[in-house]
Design a protein around this motif. Sequence first.
Motif, PDB file in Angstrom:
ATOM      1  N   ARG A  16       7.411  21.622   4.569  1.00 47.20           N
ATOM      2  CA  ARG A  16       7.862  21.744   6.220  1.00 47.20           C
ATOM      3  C   ARG A  16       8.911  21.409   5.345  1.00 47.20           C
ATOM      4  NH1 ARG A  16       6.487  21.837  11.417  1.00 47.20           N
ATOM      5  NH2 ARG A  16       5.368  22.490  10.249  1.00 47.20           N
ATOM      6  N   VAL A  17      10.516  22.169   6.233  1.00 46.69           N
ATOM      7  CA  VAL A  17      11.421  21.432   5.910  1.00 46.69           C
ATOM      8  C   VAL A  17      12.338  21.039   7.307  1.00 46.69           C
ATOM      9  CG1 VAL A  17      14.137  22.278   4.800  1.00 46.69           C
ATOM     10  CG2 VAL A  17      11.512  22.809   3.995  1.00 46.69           C
ATOM     11  N   GLY A  32      10.893   8.462   1.650  1.00 47.77           N
ATOM     12  CA  GLY A  32      10.401   7.171   1.260  1.00 47.77           C
ATOM     13  C   GLY A  32       8.721   7.446   1.333  1.00 47.77           C
ATOM     14  N   ILE A  33       8.068   6.294   0.671  1.00 43.75           N
ATOM     15  CA  ILE A  33       6.975   6.882  -0.020  1.00 43.75           C
ATOM     16  C   ILE A  33       5.714   7.755   1.288  1.00 43.75           C
ATOM     17  CG2 ILE A  33       6.220   3.947   0.001  1.00 43.75           C
ATOM     18  CD1 ILE A  33       4.677   5.183  -2.609  1.00 43.75           C
ATOM     19  N   THR A  34       6.159   6.005   2.714  1.00 43.43           N
ATOM     20  CA  THR A  34       4.769   7.085   3.333  1.00 43.43           C
ATOM     21  C   THR A  34       5.686   7.406   4.813  1.00 43.43           C
ATOM     22  OG1 THR A  34       5.053   4.171   4.317  1.00 43.43           O
ATOM     23  CG2 THR A  34       3.161   4.392   3.085  1.00 43.43           C
ATOM     24  N   GLY A  60       2.079  15.575   1.094  1.00 44.70           N
ATOM     25  CA  GLY A  60       0.550  14.413   0.889  1.00 44.70           C
ATOM     26  C   GLY A  60       1.119  13.888   2.894  1.00 44.70           C
ATOM     27  N   ARG A  61       2.533  14.506   3.141  1.00 44.64           N
ATOM     28  CA  ARG A  61       3.150  13.291   4.051  1.00 44.64           C
ATOM     29  C   ARG A  61       3.584  14.357   5.398  1.00 44.64           C
ATOM     30  NH1 ARG A  61       3.822  11.388  -0.865  1.00 44.64           N
ATOM     31  NH2 ARG A  61       4.167   9.435  -1.124  1.00 44.64           N
ATOM     32  N   ARG A 197      -0.887  10.246   3.885  1.00 43.07           N
ATOM     33  CA  ARG A 197      -2.426  10.873   3.398  1.00 43.07           C
ATOM     34  C   ARG A 197      -2.205   9.261   2.452  1.00 43.07           C
ATOM     35  NH1 ARG A 197      -3.182  14.929   0.775  1.00 43.07           N
ATOM     36  NH2 ARG A 197      -4.795  14.876  -0.142  1.00 43.07           N
ATOM     37  N   GLN A 198      -3.737   8.711   2.186  1.00 44.73           N
ATOM     38  CA  GLN A 198      -3.681   7.457   0.657  1.00 44.73           C
ATOM     39  C   GLN A 198      -3.238   7.778   0.058  1.00 44.73           C
ATOM     40  OE1 GLN A 198      -6.156   3.986   1.373  1.00 44.73           O
ATOM     41  NE2 GLN A 198      -6.555   4.603   3.005  1.00 44.73           N
ATOM     42  N   GLU A 199      -4.104   9.249  -0.602  1.00 45.59           N
ATOM     43  CA  GLU A 199      -4.009   9.414  -2.120  1.00 45.59           C
ATOM     44  C   GLU A 199      -3.013   9.836  -3.086  1.00 45.59           C
ATOM     45  OE1 GLU A 199      -6.272  13.423  -4.754  1.00 45.59           O
ATOM     46  OE2 GLU A 199      -6.110  13.101  -2.379  1.00 45.59           O
ATOM     47  N   PRO A 200      -1.913  10.459  -1.870  1.00 45.59           N
ATOM     48  CA  PRO A 200      -0.954  10.634  -2.378  1.00 45.59           C
ATOM     49  C   PRO A 200       0.039   9.641  -3.209  1.00 45.59           C
ATOM     50  CG  PRO A 200      -0.784  12.200  -0.970  1.00 45.59           C
ATOM     51  CD  PRO A 200      -2.332  11.866  -1.208  1.00 45.59           C
TER      52      PRO A 200
END
Length: 287
Positions: A16-17, A32-34, A60-61, A197-200
Amino acid sequence: MNPVLSDVEVPGGALRVARFGTGPRVIVAVHGITASLMSWTGVARRLPADWSLVAMDLRGRGHSAGLPGPYGLARHAEDVNLVARSVGAESDIVLTGHSMGAYVTALAAAGHDYARVVLVDGGLPLPMPPGADPDAVIEAILGPAVARLEQTFPSVEAYVDFFKAHPAFVDAWTEEAEEYVRYDASGPEGAVRSRARQEPVREDGRWMLTEDEAIGAALSAITSPLSLLRAPRGLLNQPVGMLPDELAAAWTARLPSLKDEVVEDCNHYTILFDDRCASLIAERLTR
């Protein structure tokens, strides 16, 4: 300013962009990461009219949460370069990233011909104590950011209230911060949770902490003009930032072309959301 949403094909599906603005001069921005693409709204709304900003939900986000792995920052860098190629020539694009996105940006920029590369409170290898467990270090560094991925909330409003009480946002809440949080909320009443998601998140965190040599090599391989903008306070608004002065000094000594600047009176989050800080980031991206 409401973004125009689209999808860009990448291995395994589509990212998604969002494009903020209609200006012909383009910034491609990595979150960032989350986080999600909505972390860039504050900066995007402060850009000059002849600029636009393109941000994506990393796999993953956000609304790219269902994209499969493997994850890791090198995979995200490949995705970022595909997004950049979908919007224009690399030599005309300013590439930027915040937090983990800054590390992805460094990897994406290595060996490529971007107009400029701007790292926002990230991108420098983080030294990990010998023998330390990467998962434990992730928990220690990210704290509530990771903890919330394990939580469910009774409503979207409760999720918003969780963020309002976060140490980084107390007395620093903005319209853009609320839009960012609401975009991230997913699920029915009684079981609202983050789209991330936690995994990624954990796989990417391990990569970021254990592949410091790859990150350093990428920084050294960037030939585009390179700058770093740092927050003086950390993820919990603590008085030491994510990239302390001594770490930045070591890397500016190693890479004399790296321009280092501290964005005063902000923390790791508000560097993108506070009016003054976001305005400064927008100015540095477009000067």
